[in-house]
Design an enzyme around this catalytic site. Structure first.
Site, PDB file in Angstrom:
ATOM      1  N   SER A  95       0.869  -1.183   0.000  1.00 49.78           N
ATOM      2  CA  SER A  95       0.000   0.000   0.000  1.00 49.78           C
ATOM      3  C   SER A  95       0.902   1.228   0.000  1.00 49.78           C
ATOM      4  O   SER A  95       2.078   1.136   0.398  1.00 49.78           O
ATOM      5  CB  SER A  95      -0.851  -0.008   1.279  1.00 49.78           C
ATOM      6  OG  SER A  95      -1.469   1.247   1.478  1.00 49.78           O
ATOM      7  N   TYR A 117      -1.912  -1.041  10.365  1.00 49.04           N
ATOM      8  CA  TYR A 117      -1.887  -1.089   8.894  1.00 49.04           C
ATOM      9  C   TYR A 117      -0.582  -0.460   8.380  1.00 49.04           C
ATOM     10  O   TYR A 117       0.120  -1.059   7.564  1.00 49.04           O
ATOM     11  CB  TYR A 117      -3.101  -0.357   8.324  1.00 49.04           C
ATOM     12  CG  TYR A 117      -3.348  -0.630   6.854  1.00 49.04           C
ATOM     13  CD1 TYR A 117      -3.860  -1.848   6.419  1.00 49.04           C
ATOM     14  CD2 TYR A 117      -3.072   0.343   5.888  1.00 49.04           C
ATOM     15  CE1 TYR A 117      -4.103  -2.095   5.065  1.00 49.04           C
ATOM     16  CE2 TYR A 117      -3.313   0.099   4.535  1.00 49.04           C
ATOM     17  CZ  TYR A 117      -3.830  -1.118   4.133  1.00 49.04           C
ATOM     18  OH  TYR A 117      -4.061  -1.355   2.792  1.00 49.04           O
ATOM     19  N   LYS A 127       2.248  -2.748   6.531  1.00 49.19           N
ATOM     20  CA  LYS A 127       2.477  -2.490   5.106  1.00 49.19           C
ATOM     21  C   LYS A 127       3.928  -2.054   4.866  1.00 49.19           C
ATOM     22  O   LYS A 127       4.506  -2.363   3.829  1.00 49.19           O
ATOM     23  CB  LYS A 127       1.469  -1.473   4.560  1.00 49.19           C
ATOM     24  CG  LYS A 127       0.029  -2.022   4.512  1.00 49.19           C
ATOM     25  CD  LYS A 127      -0.112  -3.225   3.557  1.00 49.19           C
ATOM     26  CE  LYS A 127      -1.529  -3.688   3.385  1.00 49.19           C
ATOM     27  NZ  LYS A 127      -1.681  -4.797   2.430  1.00 49.19           N
TER      28      LYS A 127
HETATM   29  N1  LIG Z   1      -8.599  -0.490  -1.402  1.00 47.99           N
HETATM   30  C1  LIG Z   1      -7.582   0.318  -1.143  1.00 47.99           C
HETATM   31  O1  LIG Z   1      -7.739   1.539  -1.073  1.00 47.99           O
HETATM   32  C2  LIG Z   1      -6.206  -0.244  -0.941  1.00 47.99           C
HETATM   33  C3  LIG Z   1      -5.132   0.652  -0.959  1.00 47.99           C
HETATM   34  C4  LIG Z   1      -3.859   0.149  -0.776  1.00 47.99           C
HETATM   35  C5  LIG Z   1      -3.667  -1.185  -0.606  1.00 47.99           C
HETATM   36  N2  LIG Z   1      -4.721  -2.036  -0.580  1.00 47.99           N
HETATM   37  C6  LIG Z   1      -4.467  -3.468  -0.394  1.00 47.99           C
HETATM   38  O2  LIG Z   1      -5.000  -4.173  -1.488  1.00 47.99           O
HETATM   39  C7  LIG Z   1      -5.249  -5.522  -1.093  1.00 47.99           C
HETATM   40  C8  LIG Z   1      -6.629  -5.910  -1.540  1.00 47.99           C
HETATM   41  O3  LIG Z   1      -7.578  -5.151  -0.821  1.00 47.99           O
HETATM   42  P1  LIG Z   1      -8.927  -4.594  -1.458  1.00 47.99           P
HETATM   43  O4  LIG Z   1      -8.872  -3.145  -1.405  1.00 47.99           O
HETATM   44  O5  LIG Z   1      -9.200  -5.282  -2.730  1.00 47.99           O
HETATM   45  O6  LIG Z   1      -9.945  -5.017  -0.316  1.00 47.99           O
HETATM   46  P2  LIG Z   1     -11.099  -6.122  -0.280  1.00 47.99           P
HETATM   47  O7  LIG Z   1     -11.535  -6.124   1.132  1.00 47.99           O
HETATM   48  O8  LIG Z   1     -12.064  -5.877  -1.366  1.00 47.99           O
HETATM   49  O9  LIG Z   1     -10.323  -7.470  -0.639  1.00 47.99           O
HETATM   50  C9  LIG Z   1      -9.513  -8.146   0.282  1.00 47.99           C
HETATM   51  C10 LIG Z   1      -9.726  -9.626   0.048  1.00 47.99           C
HETATM   52  O10 LIG Z   1      -8.827 -10.340   0.900  1.00 47.99           O
HETATM   53  C11 LIG Z   1      -9.537 -11.426   1.441  1.00 47.99           C
HETATM   54  N3  LIG Z   1      -8.927 -11.852   2.707  1.00 47.99           N
HETATM   55  C12 LIG Z   1      -8.830 -11.144   3.853  1.00 47.99           C
HETATM   56  N4  LIG Z   1      -8.257 -11.892   4.804  1.00 47.99           N
HETATM   57  C13 LIG Z   1      -7.961 -13.091   4.229  1.00 47.99           C
HETATM   58  C14 LIG Z   1      -7.379 -14.275   4.704  1.00 47.99           C
HETATM   59  N5  LIG Z   1      -6.983 -14.397   5.979  1.00 47.99           N
HETATM   60  N6  LIG Z   1      -7.222 -15.304   3.854  1.00 47.99           N
HETATM   61  C15 LIG Z   1      -7.654 -15.203   2.565  1.00 47.99           C
HETATM   62  N7  LIG Z   1      -8.231 -14.124   2.070  1.00 47.99           N
HETATM   63  C16 LIG Z   1      -8.393 -13.065   2.899  1.00 47.99           C
HETATM   64  C17 LIG Z   1     -10.963 -10.930   1.645  1.00 47.99           C
HETATM   65  O11 LIG Z   1     -11.897 -11.989   1.754  1.00 47.99           O
HETATM   66  C18 LIG Z   1     -11.145 -10.085   0.403  1.00 47.99           C
HETATM   67  O12 LIG Z   1     -11.680 -10.835  -0.669  1.00 47.99           O
HETATM   68  C19 LIG Z   1      -5.042  -5.558   0.426  1.00 47.99           C
HETATM   69  O13 LIG Z   1      -3.763  -6.077   0.699  1.00 47.99           O
HETATM   70  C20 LIG Z   1      -5.098  -4.092   0.808  1.00 47.99           C
HETATM   71  O14 LIG Z   1      -4.405  -3.828   1.997  1.00 47.99           O
HETATM   72  C21 LIG Z   1      -5.994  -1.596  -0.757  1.00 47.99           C
END
Ligand SMILES: NC(=O)c1ccc[n+]([C@@H]2O[C@H](COP(=O)([O-])OP(=O)(O)OC[C@H]3O[C@@H](n4cnc5c(N)ncnc54)[C@H](O)[C@@H]3O)[C@@H](O)[C@H]2O)c1
Length: 283
Positions: free
Chosen positions: A161, A174, A178
């Site tokens: 992130s 977080y 990260k």
């Molecule tokens: N959305 C944002 O703004 C953003 C920004 C920076 C980084 N991220 C990162 O992107 C990645 C994806 O997040 P997203 O935004 O798509 O969110 P999201 O919540 O839509 O997707 C996260 C997915 O991870 C799965 N998950 C969580 N814990 C798990 C586990 N223990 N085992 C297996 N699966 C698990 C959830 O079921 C979900 O499908 C994450 O690592 C998040 O930290 C997101």
């Protein structure tokens, strides 16, 4: 443009062209890809993007079985129910994929979670984020890198992130985990590059997913909220070009440069953001 810069660009463009011509950069066609966190958000968009690039097979892994099934159905991939907080389940995912589908070319450690709070957050929450946001990447590397190294090639895409570079207002667990994910990705790239293993680390600010739903006015969205498809597209380009740092929000690079140039000024700027946003909840 200064002559030196011009010459540098010429050399770089020539190198890129030559590498593409010789097939040295990663071609996603016919690759076997595993994506964790594939039930929605960025993970689902990654699965779709790999499929669009004619990957041979995409394994959609998530602890949310129904969501993983839905993604797999969309692209003709395989859904696997996996809790990435459990090393054995990651090992089984890798062993089973290699035995039943074939050698994994690209492993995307994308599943991630966020919790609000500072040092006062419960130990159990710190541990949960540590396991999912960091140890899952360690365990994936532990079990897939030796296989890739034996074959002389492989690709790790780890989702961190912008919080891993610039920290996270409102969530110490977080921001800290990260940063660790970025540190691990750097270490893997440095250590295993000579074995033919490439690494990219995805560091977006806000992306419109379940994680950010209802928080569109949060500080992470200060430079706009991207769609998951934008983040996935940036990852595909980074993998094709074998670029380490994936920054779908261009401003992140500018903030990193400001941070490196004057850390104290950067902290002061972040304190200002904290004053403005600390009353709004993240999750
Ligand atoms: N959305 C944002 O703004 C953003 C920004 C920076 C980084 N991220 C990162 O992107 C990645 C994806 O997040 P997203 O935004 O798509 O969110 P999201 O919540 O839509 O997707 C996260 C997915 O991870 C799965 N998950 C969580 N814990 C798990 C586990 N223990 N085992 C297996 N699966 C698990 C959830 O079921 C979900 O499908 C994450 O690592 C998040 O930290 C997101």
């Amino acid at each position: 443009m200064a002559w030196q810069q011009y010459r540098c660009n010429l050399v770089w463009n020539g190198a890129v062209f030559g590498a593409l011509y010789l097939g040295l950069f990663m071609d996603i066609r016919d690759r076997i890809v595993v994506v964790t966190g594939a039930a929605g958000g960025i993970g689902r968009a990654l699965c779709q993007a790999f499929s669009d690039q004619n990957a041979k097979h995409v394994i959609c892994a998530d602890r949310d079985s129904a969501g993983a099934e839905e993604t797999a159905h969309m692209i003709g991939g395989t859904a696997v129910t996996v809790d990435v907080a459990d090393e054995n389940q990651i090992k089984t995912l890798i062993d089973t994929t290699e035995a039943s589908i074939g050698p994994i070319d690209i492993f995307c450690s994308n599943a991630g979670v966020l919790v609000e709070g500072g040092a006062d957050a419960l130990d159990a929450e710190w541990q949960r984020l540590w396991d999912i946001n960091v140890m899952a990447h360690v365990w994936a590397a532990r079990h897939v890198v030796p296989r890739m190294a034996d074959r002389g090639s492989g690709y790790l895409l780890n989702t961190a992130s912008a919080a891993g570079l610039l920290n996270q207002i409102g969530s110490a667990p977080y921001g800290v985990t990260k940063h660790a994910a970025v540190g691990l990705a750097e270490w893997l790239a440095i250590t295993h590059g000579d074995a033919g293993i490439k690494v990219s680390v995805l560091c977006p600010q806000a992306v419109r997913t379940a994680m950010t739903e209802g928080h569109e006015d949060h500080v992470a969205a200060i430079d706009g909220m991207l769609e998951p498809e934008d983040a996935a597209r940036a990852c595909i380009t980074a993998i094709q070009n074998e670029t380490f740092l994936v920054l779908p929000h261009a401003n992140v690079l500018k903030y990193m440069q400001l941070k490196a140039a004057d850390y104290d000024r950067w902290i002061a700027g972040m304190q200002k953001l904290n004053r403005t946003y600390s009353t709004s909840s993240w999750v």
